[in-house]
Design an enzyme around this catalytic site. Structure first.
Site, PDB file in Angstrom:
ATOM      1  N   ASP A  34     -84.933  26.617  15.501  1.00  0.00           N
ATOM      2  CA  ASP A  34     -83.707  27.120  16.145  1.00  0.00           C
ATOM      3  C   ASP A  34     -82.484  26.667  15.348  1.00  0.00           C
ATOM      4  O   ASP A  34     -81.566  27.423  15.101  1.00  0.00           O
ATOM      5  CB  ASP A  34     -83.547  26.536  17.555  1.00  0.00           C
ATOM      6  CG  ASP A  34     -84.656  26.966  18.472  1.00  0.00           C
ATOM      7  OD1 ASP A  34     -85.434  27.853  18.086  1.00  0.00           O
ATOM      8  OD2 ASP A  34     -84.736  26.418  19.589  1.00  0.00           O
ATOM      9  N   GLU A  51     -88.766  32.604  23.371  1.00  0.00           N
ATOM     10  CA  GLU A  51     -88.717  31.147  23.500  1.00  0.00           C
ATOM     11  C   GLU A  51     -88.272  30.793  24.917  1.00  0.00           C
ATOM     12  O   GLU A  51     -87.373  31.435  25.465  1.00  0.00           O
ATOM     13  CB  GLU A  51     -87.740  30.564  22.475  1.00  0.00           C
ATOM     14  CG  GLU A  51     -87.787  29.048  22.421  1.00  0.00           C
ATOM     15  CD  GLU A  51     -87.095  28.501  21.176  1.00  0.00           C
ATOM     16  OE1 GLU A  51     -87.731  28.424  20.113  1.00  0.00           O
ATOM     17  OE2 GLU A  51     -85.914  28.154  21.269  1.00  0.00           O
ATOM     18  N   HIS A 105     -82.781  14.140  10.651  1.00  0.00           N
ATOM     19  CA  HIS A 105     -82.683  14.591  12.040  1.00  0.00           C
ATOM     20  C   HIS A 105     -83.869  14.142  12.892  1.00  0.00           C
ATOM     21  O   HIS A 105     -84.095  14.662  13.980  1.00  0.00           O
ATOM     22  CB  HIS A 105     -82.493  16.110  12.105  1.00  0.00           C
ATOM     23  CG  HIS A 105     -81.049  16.498  11.982  1.00  0.00           C
ATOM     24  ND1 HIS A 105     -80.256  16.012  10.963  1.00  0.00           N
ATOM     25  CD2 HIS A 105     -80.251  17.274  12.743  1.00  0.00           C
ATOM     26  CE1 HIS A 105     -79.031  16.484  11.108  1.00  0.00           C
ATOM     27  NE2 HIS A 105     -78.996  17.253  12.183  1.00  0.00           N
TER      28      HIS A 105
HETATM   29  C1  LIG Z   1     -80.398  19.081  16.634  1.00  0.00           C
HETATM   30  C2  LIG Z   1     -81.869  19.224  16.293  1.00  0.00           C
HETATM   31  C3  LIG Z   1     -82.453  20.460  16.432  1.00  0.00           C
HETATM   32  C4  LIG Z   1     -83.808  20.618  16.155  1.00  0.00           C
HETATM   33  N1  LIG Z   1     -84.384  21.842  16.302  1.00  0.00           N
HETATM   34  C5  LIG Z   1     -85.680  22.017  16.036  1.00  0.00           C
HETATM   35  C6  LIG Z   1     -86.295  23.292  16.211  1.00  0.00           C
HETATM   36  O1  LIG Z   1     -85.685  24.258  16.616  1.00  0.00           O
HETATM   37  N2  LIG Z   1     -87.612  23.389  15.890  1.00  0.00           N
HETATM   38  C7  LIG Z   1     -88.333  22.340  15.431  1.00  0.00           C
HETATM   39  O2  LIG Z   1     -89.514  22.507  15.144  1.00  0.00           O
HETATM   40  N3  LIG Z   1     -87.776  21.116  15.282  1.00  0.00           N
HETATM   41  C8  LIG Z   1     -86.479  20.946  15.582  1.00  0.00           C
HETATM   42  N4  LIG Z   1     -85.929  19.700  15.436  1.00  0.00           N
HETATM   43  C9  LIG Z   1     -86.769  18.612  14.984  1.00  0.00           C
HETATM   44  C10 LIG Z   1     -86.776  18.633  13.447  1.00  0.00           C
HETATM   45  O3  LIG Z   1     -87.550  19.699  12.973  1.00  0.00           O
HETATM   46  C11 LIG Z   1     -87.395  17.380  12.882  1.00  0.00           C
HETATM   47  O4  LIG Z   1     -86.701  16.281  13.364  1.00  0.00           O
HETATM   48  C12 LIG Z   1     -87.350  17.429  11.355  1.00  0.00           C
HETATM   49  O5  LIG Z   1     -88.099  16.370  10.852  1.00  0.00           O
HETATM   50  C13 LIG Z   1     -85.944  17.270  10.878  1.00  0.00           C
HETATM   51  O6  LIG Z   1     -85.848  17.645   9.524  1.00  0.00           O
HETATM   52  P1  LIG Z   1     -85.064  16.687   8.556  1.00  0.00           P
HETATM   53  O7  LIG Z   1     -84.868  17.452   7.282  1.00  0.00           O
HETATM   54  O8  LIG Z   1     -83.868  16.134   9.184  1.00  0.00           O
HETATM   55  O9  LIG Z   1     -86.196  15.588   8.345  1.00  0.00           O
HETATM   56  P2  LIG Z   1     -86.088  13.987   8.390  1.00  0.00           P
HETATM   57  O10 LIG Z   1     -85.709  13.563   9.767  1.00  0.00           O
HETATM   58  O11 LIG Z   1     -85.231  13.513   7.293  1.00  0.00           O
HETATM   59  O12 LIG Z   1     -87.606  13.598   8.111  1.00  0.00           O
HETATM   60  C14 LIG Z   1     -88.592  13.863   9.082  1.00  0.00           C
HETATM   61  C15 LIG Z   1     -89.948  13.316   8.651  1.00  0.00           C
HETATM   62  O13 LIG Z   1     -90.425  14.050   7.531  1.00  0.00           O
HETATM   63  C16 LIG Z   1     -90.577  13.198   6.411  1.00  0.00           C
HETATM   64  N5  LIG Z   1     -90.086  13.947   5.269  1.00  0.00           N
HETATM   65  C17 LIG Z   1     -88.846  14.447   5.054  1.00  0.00           C
HETATM   66  N6  LIG Z   1     -88.805  15.126   3.907  1.00  0.00           N
HETATM   67  C18 LIG Z   1     -90.048  15.060   3.384  1.00  0.00           C
HETATM   68  C19 LIG Z   1     -90.649  15.556   2.204  1.00  0.00           C
HETATM   69  N7  LIG Z   1     -89.956  16.279   1.324  1.00  0.00           N
HETATM   70  N8  LIG Z   1     -91.952  15.287   1.966  1.00  0.00           N
HETATM   71  C20 LIG Z   1     -92.672  14.562   2.847  1.00  0.00           C
HETATM   72  N9  LIG Z   1     -92.164  14.064   3.986  1.00  0.00           N
HETATM   73  C21 LIG Z   1     -90.871  14.303   4.249  1.00  0.00           C
HETATM   74  C22 LIG Z   1     -89.755  11.958   6.719  1.00  0.00           C
HETATM   75  O14 LIG Z   1     -90.241  10.832   6.036  1.00  0.00           O
HETATM   76  C23 LIG Z   1     -89.923  11.869   8.223  1.00  0.00           C
HETATM   77  O15 LIG Z   1     -91.159  11.292   8.542  1.00  0.00           O
HETATM   78  C24 LIG Z   1     -84.585  19.504  15.734  1.00  0.00           C
HETATM   79  C25 LIG Z   1     -83.987  18.252  15.597  1.00  0.00           C
HETATM   80  C26 LIG Z   1     -82.642  18.106  15.882  1.00  0.00           C
HETATM   81  C27 LIG Z   1     -82.024  16.768  15.745  1.00  0.00           C
END
Ligand SMILES: Cc1cc2nc3c(=O)[nH]c(=O)nc-3n(C[C@H](O)[C@H](O)[C@H](O)COP(=O)(O)OP(=O)(O)OC[C@H]3O[C@@H](n4cnc5c(N)ncnc54)[C@H](O)[C@@H]3O)c2cc1C
Length: 320
Positions: free
Chosen positions: A139, A250, A78
């Site tokens: 969220d 928020e 994400h």
């Molecule tokens: C619809 C939507 C809603 C969101 N809402 C919120 C919110 O309410 N609050 C908020 O704070 N953020 C929010 N976000 C942002 C979100 O927290 C970040 O984009 C987060 O990185 C997404 O988590 P993911 O599991 O998809 O990580 P990814 O996108 O898969 O990875 C994000 C980063 O973390 C690294 N990473 C992933 N897993 C690990 C691991 N196990 N160890 C080390 N590094 C790792 C990846 O290499 C990358 O750099 C939102 C994003 C979207 C798209």
């Protein structure tokens, strides 16, 4: 990286889990939520164990400077700008790491040990079975534990408890050398603080110990709209600094339109469709304060009596 090394890498991945050579899956991994960056990886690792990750990273480390191979952990993808992608590199799909069952400890400082590839929504569901919930949230909950801990993890509880990275007691991390290290405030603190919010640049989180609290049984949820930013931010600051305040606060910006992304309007509908229809100024910027107060039925006061004094202290927009 030489051709024979690339082949060795693919072989390591094939033994670790699903094949890394599946073109369709590689294309999937060249996307993220932002859909702006598309970096096709060389291979994808679907680890079944922490050992799969550590032996792969050890191998990459041992190849050393002879390779420009990059490695990226991918949680739920994400990110918006390709952070979980690796151009001609190795993507580690953390969601396939299923060897760790959630383990709860219920005591004064309750916690749960979870796999970093677990989605927060699952952590919530399992915690609620025991009457518990994580202290700090995002969220949107279809994000992985490792993904948000690599950023910050912010929602309406952050003013009270700090972001998610402030509510972790311990991590298990695989370093760039392939070592598996446990870290916390007390143990390997540099690694702990580097990895939290480190965007995967200081190691790969494989396990996290998440702080829990007693889950509320009831929640009173309120949204109020503002047309003026100064009034909105003053009210938000007042609420955040008050003694008797909400458990969740928020603020967000809304562009007033009737599209799909404007589901905030449903807050005012169908209960009071007239109110929603008053905000008919298409394209206008509005500000929304969302607050919640937690309750338990055994509390002696009703939800209304215990609610912080929202009406008297803040100046939200009244419908015209
Ligand atoms: C619809 C939507 C809603 C969101 N809402 C919120 C919110 O309410 N609050 C908020 O704070 N953020 C929010 N976000 C942002 C979100 O927290 C970040 O984009 C987060 O990185 C997404 O988590 P993911 O599991 O998809 O990580 P990814 O996108 O898969 O990875 C994000 C980063 O973390 C690294 N990473 C992933 N897993 C690990 C691991 N196990 N160890 C080390 N590094 C790792 C990846 O290499 C990358 O750099 C939102 C994003 C979207 C798209």
């Amino acid at each position: 990286m030489k051709e024979e090394e690339r082949c060795m890498m693919a072989a390591t991945m094939a033994t670790a889990g699903e094949s890394g050579g599946n073109q369709r899956k590689e294309e999937e991994r060249a996307k993220d939520f932002g859909n702006r960056c598309h970096f096709l990886p060389l291979a994808i690792l679907y680890p079944k164990s922490v050992l799969d990750i550590s032996s792969t990273l050890k191998h990459v480390f041992e190849i050393g400077t002879r390779t420009d191979l990059t490695v990226a952990a991918r949680g739920n993808g994400h990110s918006l700008e390709g952070q979980s992608q690796a151009y001609q590199g190795l993507v580690i799909n953390m969601k396939s790491l299923q060897e760790l069952e959630m383990k709860f400890k219920i005591e004064e400082l309750s916690y749960v040990d979870v796999s970093a590839g677990e989605l927060w929504i699952n952590v919530l569901h399992e915690s609620l079975k025991l009457g518990l919930a994580p202290k700090s949230w995002t969220d949107y909950l279809h994000l992985t534990v490792g993904g948000t801990l690599s950023n910050a993890g912010i929602s309406g509880q952050a003013f009270k408890h700090g972001p998610q990275i402030n509510n972790v007691y311990q991590l298990e991390v695989v370093t760039g050398k392939g070592e598996v290290i446990t870290c916390s405030e007390e143990q390997n603190a540099d690694l702990f603080h580097g990895v939290l919010g480190g965007l995967g640049q200081f190691g790969i989180i494989t396990k996290a110990r998440i702080a829990l609290e007693t889950a509320p049984k009831q929640v009173k949820w309120i949204r109020v709209l503002y047309s003026d930013f100064a009034t909105f931010s003053n009210d938000q600051e007042n609420l955040i600094s008050s003694q008797n305040t909400f458990d969740y606060i928020e603020g967000f910006v809304i562009i007033n339109s009737t599209g799909l992304l404007n589901n905030w309007r449903s807050t005012f509908n169908p209960k009071d469709p007239l109110l929603a229809s008053n905000f008919s100024s298409e394209g206008r910027v509005l500000f929304c304060l969302e607050v919640a107060k937690y309750f338990n039925p055994e509390d002696t006061y009703s939800t209304d009596q215990k609610s912080p004094t929202l009406n008297s202290s803040i100046e939200f927009m009244s419908p015209r």
